[in-house]
Motif scaffolding. Structure first.
Motif, mmCIF file in Angstrom:
data_model
loop_
_atom_site.group_PDB
_atom_site.id
_atom_site.type_symbol
_atom_site.label_atom_id
_atom_site.label_comp_id
_atom_site.label_asym_id
_atom_site.label_seq_id
_atom_site.Cartn_x
_atom_site.Cartn_y
_atom_site.Cartn_z
ATOM 1 N N CYS A 1 -8.583 -1.626 -12.917
ATOM 2 C CA CYS A 1 -7.267 -0.980 -12.850
ATOM 3 C C CYS A 1 -7.413 0.517 -12.643
ATOM 4 O O CYS A 1 -8.457 1.107 -12.945
ATOM 5 C CB CYS A 1 -6.438 -1.267 -14.106
ATOM 6 N N GLU B 1 -2.534 -9.960 -10.953
ATOM 7 C CA GLU B 1 -2.947 -9.945 -9.554
ATOM 8 C C GLU B 1 -3.053 -8.508 -9.059
ATOM 9 O O GLU B 1 -2.341 -7.617 -9.530
ATOM 10 C CB GLU B 1 -1.914 -10.667 -8.679
ATOM 11 N N LYS B 2 -3.924 -8.302 -8.089
ATOM 12 C CA LYS B 2 -4.062 -7.000 -7.454
ATOM 13 C C LYS B 2 -2.701 -6.553 -6.904
ATOM 14 O O LYS B 2 -1.982 -7.342 -6.296
ATOM 15 C CB LYS B 2 -5.076 -7.091 -6.314
ATOM 16 N N GLY B 3 -2.346 -5.279 -7.149
ATOM 17 C CA GLY B 3 -1.083 -4.745 -6.648
ATOM 18 C C GLY B 3 0.049 -4.756 -7.659
ATOM 19 O O GLY B 3 1.121 -4.212 -7.390
ATOM 20 N N VAL C 1 -3.077 -2.741 -11.157
ATOM 21 C CA VAL C 1 -4.168 -3.720 -11.110
ATOM 22 C C VAL C 1 -4.853 -3.617 -9.746
ATOM 23 O O VAL C 1 -4.194 -3.696 -8.702
ATOM 24 C CB VAL C 1 -3.655 -5.160 -11.333
ATOM 25 N N THR C 2 -6.161 -3.389 -9.765
ATOM 26 C CA THR C 2 -6.945 -3.269 -8.536
ATOM 27 C C THR C 2 -7.918 -4.449 -8.429
ATOM 28 O O THR C 2 -8.050 -5.230 -9.378
ATOM 29 C CB THR C 2 -7.752 -1.961 -8.545
ATOM 30 N N ASP C 3 -8.625 -4.545 -7.296
ATOM 31 C CA ASP C 3 -9.582 -5.651 -7.171
ATOM 32 C C ASP C 3 -10.788 -5.460 -8.092
ATOM 33 O O ASP C 3 -11.489 -6.415 -8.410
ATOM 34 C CB ASP C 3 -10.034 -5.836 -5.708
ATOM 35 N N TYR C 4 -11.026 -4.224 -8.571
ATOM 36 C CA TYR C 4 -12.178 -3.959 -9.443
ATOM 37 C C TYR C 4 -11.796 -3.790 -10.911
ATOM 38 O O TYR C 4 -12.656 -3.661 -11.771
ATOM 39 C CB TYR C 4 -12.927 -2.701 -8.970
ATOM 40 N N ARG D 1 -7.867 -6.798 -15.092
ATOM 41 C CA ARG D 1 -8.434 -7.140 -13.785
ATOM 42 C C ARG D 1 -7.679 -8.358 -13.270
ATOM 43 O O ARG D 1 -7.050 -9.080 -14.053
ATOM 44 C CB ARG D 1 -9.932 -7.436 -13.884
ATOM 45 N N PRO D 2 -7.718 -8.622 -11.982
ATOM 46 C CA PRO D 2 -7.061 -9.831 -11.469
ATOM 47 C C PRO D 2 -7.640 -11.076 -12.134
ATOM 48 O O PRO D 2 -8.840 -11.148 -12.423
ATOM 49 C CB PRO D 2 -7.405 -9.802 -9.972
ATOM 50 N N LYS E 1 -10.156 5.520 -13.176
ATOM 51 C CA LYS E 1 -10.436 4.257 -12.487
ATOM 52 C C LYS E 1 -11.366 3.442 -13.368
ATOM 53 O O LYS E 1 -12.472 3.880 -13.678
ATOM 54 C CB LYS E 1 -11.106 4.512 -11.128
ATOM 55 N N GLU F 1 0.828 -1.213 0.000
ATOM 56 C CA GLU F 1 0.000 0.000 0.000
ATOM 57 C C GLU F 1 0.865 1.268 0.000
ATOM 58 O O GLU F 1 0.557 2.248 -0.672
ATOM 59 C CB GLU F 1 -0.952 0.012 1.205
#
Length: 264
Positions: free
Chosen positions: A245, A196-198, A240-243, A141-142, A259, A8
Motif C-alpha cells: 500500500c 484489490e489493487k486500486g 492498495v497497490t500490487d506490492y 495487500r491485494p 510506500k 490511474e
C-alpha cells in the motif's frame, strides 16, 4: 458491500488531495500551544486550505458541520467543534482531523498533538493508537480480507489495556467523502471484502484509555468517552497497490515509509 476501484487518473488526483491534507497538519503543528483557542486554529487551517492551497475544506457544511476542521481534546473521541472558549492548556492531548477537496477528490487525515508536556498515560495512549494504525498498514495487500485490519488493531490495543471505539470506522473515499466499504477497527468476520489493487480507504482507529463506550453531546456532533477517560486517534488515507500500500496522507515526521512492501 464493495469498494470502488480507482483509475490511474483518479489515483493521481487522490495523491494530490492526500498530500494537501497532510500538509495542513504539518503547517498547524506550531500553533498547538497553551493559551491558543481552537477557533483560531480553525481559521488558520481554513485560510491555508482555501487561499494557499486553492482547495475546499470538506468538513465545512458537511451534514451541517459548522467548522472547517475537527479539534478533539482529551476525552473527546472525535468531531470536536472549534470555538473561541475552548483554550489549550499544558498537558492536553489533541486530535486534529483534516479533510479537503481538491479537483473534486477528497483527502482525509488526522493525528495527535501534545500541548506542552503531557503525562505518561497520555503519551502511551497516543503511541499505541499510532502503532495500531501502523500495524494495520503493514498488513495491506491485494488478496487479504478487510477484517484482518480490525483484528490486528483490536488485538494490539487490548494487549496494551486500552479499548477500541466501535461506533465509528474508516471508509472508502474518492469523489465522495464516505464510500464503501466500512473499515472496522475491531474484529468482525463479516467484514470480509477482499482487498484489490486500486482501492482507496481510510483507517482511523479511536482508542480509549478506559472503556470503549461513547456519548454524543447536545451539539449533535461532539463525541466523548462515556467514562471521561482519554481518547486518541490517528488516521491515514491509503491506496492498495500490487506490492502492498501507499500512504497518501504521509507526513514528514512519520515513523513508517510512505510506500509499504507487504509480502505474503
Amino acid at each position: 458491500m464493495s469498494c470502488i476501484i480507482k483509475t490511474e487518473l483518479e489515483i493521481k488526483k487522490m495523491r494530490i488531495s492526500g498530500q494537501l491534507a497532510a500538509e495542513v497538519l504539518e503547517m498547524i503543528e506550531k500553533y498547538v500551544q497553551p493559551d491558543m483557542n481552537t477557533e483560531d486554529l480553525n481559521i488558520i487551517c481554513h485560510d491555508y486550505i482555501v487561499n494557499k492551497k486553492k482547495a475546499i475544506p470538506a468538513c465545512l457544511g458537511y451534514h451541517g458541520f459548522p467548522k472547517s476542521i475537527c479539534v478533539s481534546i482529551n476525552d473527546v473521541v472525535c468531531h470536536g467543534i472549534p470555538n473561541k472558549q475552548q483554550i489549550f492548556k499544558e498537558g492536553d492531548i489533541v486530535n486534529i482531523d483534516i479533510a479537503v477537496i481538491k479537483n473534486q477528490y477528497y483527502g482525509d487525515v488526522s493525528k495527535m498533538f501534545f500541548v506542552g508536556q503531557v503525562n505518561t498515560l497520555s503519551k502511551r495512549l497516543c503511541q499505541v493508537a499510532q502503532e495500531s494504525l501502523y500495524l494495520s498498514l503493514k498488513l495491506i495487500r491485494p488478496g487479504i480480507p478487510l477484517y484482518k485490519i480490525g483484528k490486528i488493531i483490536e488485538k494490539y490495543v487490548n494487549k496494551n489495556n486500552f479499548s477500541v471505539v466501535q461506533e465509528y470506522c474508516g471508509h472508502g473515499i474518492g469523489r465522495n467523502f464516505h464510500e464503501e466499504p466500512h473499515v472496522l477497527h475491531y474484529y468482525n468476520k463479516e467484514n470480509s471484502i477482499i482487498l484489490e489493487k486500486g482501492m482507496i480507504f481510510t483507517i482511523e482507529p479511536m482508542i480509549n484509555s478506559g472503556a470503549r463506550q461513547v456519548r454524543c453531546m447536545p451539539d449533535g456532533w461532539t463525541i466523548k468517552t462515556k467514562d471521561h477517560s482519554l481518547s486518541a486517534q490517528y488516521e491515514h488515507t491509503v491506496l492498495v497497490t500490487d506490492y502492498g500500500c501507499d500512504i497518501l496522507t504521509w507526513q514528514k515526521d512519520e515513523k513508517i515509509s510512505p510506500k509499504l512492501i507487504n509480502k505474503k
